[in-house]
Design an enzyme around this catalytic site. Sequence first.
Site, PDB file in Angstrom:
ATOM      1  CG  MET A  30      69.727  12.409  15.525  1.00 54.72           C
ATOM      2  SD  MET A  30      68.370  11.871  14.791  1.00 54.72           S
ATOM      3  CE  MET A  30      67.606  13.174  14.087  1.00 54.72           C
ATOM      4  N   GLY A  31      74.263  14.128  14.367  1.00 52.31           N
ATOM      5  CA  GLY A  31      75.302  14.623  13.672  1.00 52.31           C
ATOM      6  C   GLY A  31      74.780  15.861  12.699  1.00 52.31           C
ATOM      7  N   GLY A  36      74.648  25.118  17.326  1.00 52.80           N
ATOM      8  CA  GLY A  36      73.563  24.610  18.415  1.00 52.80           C
ATOM      9  C   GLY A  36      74.189  23.555  19.051  1.00 52.80           C
ATOM     10  CG  HIS A  37      74.605  19.756  17.198  1.00 59.37           C
ATOM     11  ND1 HIS A  37      74.387  19.933  15.920  1.00 59.37           N
ATOM     12  CD2 HIS A  37      73.394  18.902  17.516  1.00 59.37           C
ATOM     13  CE1 HIS A  37      73.434  19.324  15.379  1.00 59.37           C
ATOM     14  NE2 HIS A  37      72.724  18.735  16.439  1.00 59.37           N
ATOM     15  CB  VAL A 176      72.741  28.546  18.994  1.00 57.53           C
ATOM     16  CG1 VAL A 176      74.003  29.144  18.339  1.00 57.53           C
ATOM     17  CG2 VAL A 176      73.363  28.058  20.149  1.00 57.53           C
ATOM     18  CB  SER A 185      67.485  23.273  12.708  1.00 55.96           C
ATOM     19  OG  SER A 185      66.936  22.072  12.121  1.00 55.96           O
TER      20      SER A 185
HETATM   21  O1  PAF Z   1      67.569  15.997  19.194  1.00 58.98           O
HETATM   22  C1  PAF Z   1      68.378  15.007  18.554  1.00 58.98           C
HETATM   23  O2  PAF Z   1      69.149  15.142  17.604  1.00 58.98           O
HETATM   24  C2  PAF Z   1      67.619  13.374  18.692  1.00 58.98           C
HETATM   25  O3  PAF Z   1      66.348  13.408  18.812  1.00 58.98           O
HETATM   26  C3  PAF Z   1      68.272  12.714  19.815  1.00 58.98           C
HETATM   27  C4  PAF Z   1      68.334  13.460  21.182  1.00 58.98           C
HETATM   28  C5  PAF Z   1      69.822  12.695  19.566  1.00 58.98           C
HETATM   29  C6  PAF Z   1      67.778  11.415  20.071  1.00 58.98           C
HETATM   30  O4  PAF Z   1      68.058  10.900  18.803  1.00 58.98           O
END
Ligand code: PAF
Length: 283
Positions: A30-31, A36-37, A176, A185
């Site tokens: 979700m940007g 972590g991402h 992470v 987060s």
């Molecule tokens: O974890 C997230 O960021 C969201 O729940 C996801 C998996 C991108 C779905 O919108």
Amino acid sequence: MELLGSKDEVRQAVSAARREGKRIALVPTMGALHEGHLSLVRAACGRADYVIVSIFVNPTQFAPDEDFESYPRDLDGDSAVLRAEGADIVFTPTPAVMYAADAQVTVDPGPLASVLEGETRPTHFRGVCTVVAKLFSIAQPDLAFFGEKDFQQLAVVKRMARDLDLPVRVVGCPIVREADGLAMSSRNAYLSAQERAAATVLYRSLRTAETLALDGERDAALLADAMEECIAAEPLAVLDYALVVDAATLDPLDAVGDVPARALVAARIGATRLIDNIALAGG
Ligand code: PAF
């Protein structure tokens, strides 16, 4: 790296990559990307030849009283880091692109979605599963990467892929953490300085359970009580749940040691609800 806003553009790019024999990975996000991402993107780049990152703040997974409007958004910053990481496509649909105005069909996430997070957020996983199923259908990935921070989400998505025979391998990646243990987060950005310091109590509670389990404590209720006590000692924290569950089924456990076990905690720090988890001995 291409920034694409339409489903057809993504489908065409993926078809071309597939014709070249490339293995496709999807990282749904979700940007407001953090380390972590980026660890998911790095894992995807390590295991696939063509990496799609979706950035979509999915309205259907937020309840009306939740933070959809205020959820952090930073498309320029996100694009820059994804380019540096070597992503091939960033898919950034609008809600109108993603959902037909008269869309009616959703994915029923089943009983795994009604416990834990599902008790406070009863519509959340229906929204998650529906958007993730749509993203799988658009990007047709061989592999899809999700963080273990949202442990229940990972379990629910794995279950959806299995039960619906979706031709994708769902890969979970380790949490992470900041230097002081706070799980990364996007919602950490909501915390004041005082709340940010208090938020480390989630990880401390998990470490307490982990240490007790490593020392031989098997009683899951006792481990959960120890987590609760730890959270209760932090004045800014309000506990939602602290539980020890079977890591595969999310069923509450009586004892740890026989099957992989996970300690899960959710708490409010001020107005911000945070979740975290840790594997316990045998887990
Ligand atoms: O974890 C997230 O960021 C969201 O729940 C996801 C998996 C991108 C779905 O919108």
